[in-house]
Design a protein around this motif. Structure first.
Motif, short mmCIF file in Angstrom:
data_model
loop_
_atom_site.label_atom_id
_atom_site.label_comp_id
_atom_site.label_asym_id
_atom_site.label_seq_id
_atom_site.Cartn_x
_atom_site.Cartn_y
_atom_site.Cartn_z
N ILE A 21 0.84 -1.21 0.00
CA ILE A 21 0.00 0.00 0.00
C ILE A 21 0.87 1.26 0.00
O ILE A 21 0.59 2.23 -0.71
CB ILE A 21 -0.94 0.01 1.23
N GLY A 22 1.95 1.25 0.78
CA GLY A 22 2.83 2.41 0.85
C GLY A 22 3.42 2.75 -0.51
O GLY A 22 3.42 3.92 -0.94
N VAL A 23 3.91 1.76 -1.21
CA VAL A 23 4.52 1.97 -2.52
C VAL A 23 3.47 2.49 -3.52
O VAL A 23 3.72 3.42 -4.29
CB VAL A 23 5.19 0.67 -3.02
N ASN A 24 2.26 1.89 -3.46
CA ASN A 24 1.19 2.36 -4.34
C ASN A 24 0.80 3.81 -4.02
O ASN A 24 0.43 4.57 -4.92
CB ASN A 24 -0.05 1.46 -4.19
N THR A 25 0.87 4.17 -2.76
CA THR A 25 0.51 5.54 -2.35
C THR A 25 1.50 6.55 -2.93
O THR A 25 1.11 7.58 -3.51
CB THR A 25 0.47 5.65 -0.82
N LEU A 26 2.79 6.23 -2.81
CA LEU A 26 3.81 7.15 -3.34
C LEU A 26 3.72 7.22 -4.86
O LEU A 26 3.90 8.28 -5.46
CB LEU A 26 5.20 6.72 -2.88
N ASP A 27 3.41 6.09 -5.47
CA ASP A 27 3.27 6.06 -6.92
C ASP A 27 2.12 6.97 -7.37
O ASP A 27 2.24 7.74 -8.32
CB ASP A 27 3.00 4.60 -7.32
N LEU A 28 1.02 6.88 -6.64
CA LEU A 28 -0.16 7.71 -6.95
C LEU A 28 0.17 9.20 -6.76
O LEU A 28 -0.18 10.03 -7.59
CB LEU A 28 -1.29 7.26 -6.02
N ILE A 29 0.86 9.50 -5.67
CA ILE A 29 1.21 10.90 -5.38
C ILE A 29 2.10 11.46 -6.49
O ILE A 29 1.90 12.58 -6.96
CB ILE A 29 1.87 11.00 -3.98
N GLU A 30 3.05 10.66 -6.92
CA GLU A 30 3.95 11.10 -7.98
C GLU A 30 3.17 11.32 -9.29
O GLU A 30 3.36 12.31 -9.99
CB GLU A 30 5.04 10.04 -8.19
N ASP A 128 -6.56 13.72 8.87
CA ASP A 128 -7.40 12.78 8.13
C ASP A 128 -6.64 11.46 8.08
O ASP A 128 -5.45 11.45 7.75
CB ASP A 128 -7.63 13.26 6.69
N ILE A 129 -7.34 10.38 8.41
CA ILE A 129 -6.69 9.07 8.43
C ILE A 129 -7.17 8.26 7.23
O ILE A 129 -8.33 7.85 7.16
CB ILE A 129 -7.02 8.29 9.73
N ALA A 130 -6.26 8.04 6.28
CA ALA A 130 -6.54 7.11 5.18
C ALA A 130 -6.18 5.74 5.74
O ALA A 130 -5.02 5.44 5.98
CB ALA A 130 -5.68 7.46 3.97
N LEU A 131 -7.21 4.94 6.00
CA LEU A 131 -6.98 3.73 6.78
C LEU A 131 -6.92 2.47 5.93
O LEU A 131 -7.92 2.01 5.42
CB LEU A 131 -8.07 3.57 7.84
N ASP A 159 -9.28 0.30 2.31
CA ASP A 159 -9.64 -1.08 1.96
C ASP A 159 -10.70 -0.99 0.85
O ASP A 159 -11.69 -0.25 0.99
CB ASP A 159 -10.20 -1.77 3.20
N SER A 160 -10.49 -1.70 -0.25
CA SER A 160 -11.30 -1.44 -1.45
C SER A 160 -12.80 -1.60 -1.21
O SER A 160 -13.60 -0.82 -1.74
CB SER A 160 -10.84 -2.34 -2.60
N PRO A 278 -8.73 3.32 -4.89
CA PRO A 278 -9.21 3.74 -3.56
C PRO A 278 -8.27 4.71 -2.85
O PRO A 278 -8.72 5.63 -2.16
CB PRO A 278 -9.37 2.42 -2.78
N ILE A 279 -6.96 4.52 -3.03
CA ILE A 279 -6.03 5.46 -2.38
C ILE A 279 -6.27 6.88 -2.91
O ILE A 279 -6.30 7.85 -2.15
CB ILE A 279 -4.55 5.03 -2.61
N ALA A 280 -6.49 6.98 -4.22
CA ALA A 280 -6.73 8.31 -4.82
C ALA A 280 -7.99 8.96 -4.23
O ALA A 280 -8.00 10.16 -3.97
CB ALA A 280 -6.86 8.17 -6.34
#
Ligand code: NAD
Ligand code: MG
Length: 402
Positions: A21-30, A128-131, A159-160, A278-280
């Motif tokens: 999830i962490g890697v996907n989050t940074l990928d999305l942010i980039e 805000d907590i993205a959980l 969580d999707s 979902p992260i987005a």
């Protein structure tokens, strides 16, 4: 014409940045930043032992602070980031410090109950907590949701399934909702017999048909404990009683979950199985932000199928349902014993079917004791979690020796 930049600038921390999830989050942010969306400043990144990935991420995303859970790696982290101006820390306290820094959006993506304290620290600041860390809601749902509410932050489910429900849930009229339908892929052993599951290897269990995820949640998907944890998670996020939350196996993982209203309308959220969607939504909510996820091709998908879950072949789902019905220490005990049993299975110490068996043994043992109806303090959670872990380790050791 310039890019649309409606999203407000965010200061973000990612707890568990080196995981799936962490890697996907940074990928999305980039990606969002490359698309001209509002900047996301990274405040802190954390990892447990994956020094190499953490250092790489820190050099690229330039957080104020980088923390590693394993204290023995603190000096290596410090020297790897020397001269960058990035502060570093090591050990569980440093992970909590990362959560305390002033990000307004915190991705809680540590796996297991280990994520509870840092998530609570972020919640108490009103972030805000993205959980993603469902285990912290399973073991301490009342504590976490109360902390978020008291400090005025939002709980944004990653969580999707919960993210899907969140997008179509009428929070102003929860009494008009008759059912939540959590969809489940069924995991890699959906069509396997109990006899075949008895000899399933860790490699087979983590080979999920639709999603690429960390090892622990992949095993949880194979036992269907993941859906059991999600049932408890949903009961904490949404004001719908757990009796009205159902599980439906849907092998294509296209419909990510559904909400049924009293008039018979069913609202669903659909998409490809890519966590960056979902992260987005949690990063931009209630706005939207572009994600690199593949878009759904309905002609390609062609058929959507559904079947009821088989509680005989997948007893973990039954155990989770029983835990939430009993309440008290049971959900926290379920979660802790499952964590221990899954780790023992991944280590090759116990068999696949032992995961459910160990968890059931623990639940039988703790059920006789007097327990409060709900766990409302961190101390109660820590005690229940610790006792269940101790018992699960004992039962796992006995099975490993057998
Ligand atoms: P993962 O194993 O890939 O990553 C876990 C992260 O937590 C890593 O960064 C690791 O370094 C860190 N970590 C592990 N133990 C720690 C500890 N004791 N202290 C501090 N940090 C620690 O897991 P994941 O698949 O990214 O899942 C993370 C969470 O998100 C889990 O709760 C999982 O159930 C949930 N989740 C994941 C997915 C998915 O697609 N991967 C989907 C839905 C929910
Ligand atoms: Mg899920």
């Amino acid at each position: 014409m310039g890019a649309i930049t409606q999203n407000k600038a965010r200061r973000a921390t990612i707890l568990g940045s080196t995981g799936s999830i962490g890697v996907n989050t940074l990928d999305l942010i980039e990606f969002a930043s490359d698309q001209g969306e509002a900047e996301v400043d990274i405040v802190a990144l954390t990892a447990n032992r994956n020094l190499e990935t953490l250092v790489e991420q820190a050099k690229k995303f330039r957080p104020d602070f980088a923390a590693i859970g394993d204290a023995a790696l603190g000096d290596d982290l410090k020297s790897a980031l020397a001269g960058t101006g990035i502060e570093t820390g090591a050990g569980p306290d440093a992970i909590e410090e990362a959560a305390q820094r002033d990000a307004d959006w915190v991705m809680a993506a540590i796996v297991g109950a280990a994520g509870l304290r840092p998530t609570l620290q972020a919640a108490k600041r009103g972030a805000d907590i993205a959980l993603a860390n469902k285990e912290c809601l399973v073991c301490a749902g009342d504590v976490v949701t109360a902390a978020i509410e008291a400090a005025g932050g939002r709980l944004l489910p990653v969580d999707s399934e919960h993210n899907a429900i969140f997008q179509v849930y009428d929070f102003d009229r929860p009494e008009r909702i008759s059912r939540l339908i959590l969809t489940a892929s069924g995991g890699p052993f959906r069509t396997w017999s109990r006899d075949d599951m008895a000899t399933a290897t860790p490699a087979q269990a983590v080979a999920h048909p639709n999603w690429s995820m960390g090892a622990k949640i992949s095993v949880d998907s194979a036992t269907l404990m993941n859906k059991g944890l999600e049932l408890i998670e949903a009961a904490h996020i949404f004001p719908t009683p757990h009796e009205q939350i159902e599980v439906l196996v849907h092998p294509q993982s296209v419909i990510h979950s559904m909400v049924e209203y009293v008039d018979g309308s069913v609202l669903a959220q659909l998409g490809t199985p890519d966590m960056r969607t979902p992260i987005a939504t949690t990063l931009a909510w209630p706005d939207r932000t572009p994600s690199p996820s593949a878009k759904l091709d309905f002609a390609q998908v062609a058929t959507l199928t559904f079947e009821p879950p088989d509680l005989k072949r997948f007893p973990c789902l039954r155990l989770a349902r029983e835990s939430i019905e009993s309440g008290g220490v049971m959900p926290a005990s379920l979660n802790a014993s499952n964590e221990v049993a899954v780790a023992a299975f991944l280590d090759g110490a116990v068999k696949f079917l032992d995961i459910a068996a160990i968890t059931e043994q623990v639940l039988e043992k703790v059920s006789g004791e007097n327990s409060p109806a709900r766990l409302t303090t961190l101390e109660e959670v820590v005690a229940a979690d610790g006792e269940a872990r101790r018992l699960a380790e004992e039962f796992a050791a006995a099975r490993a020796a057998a």
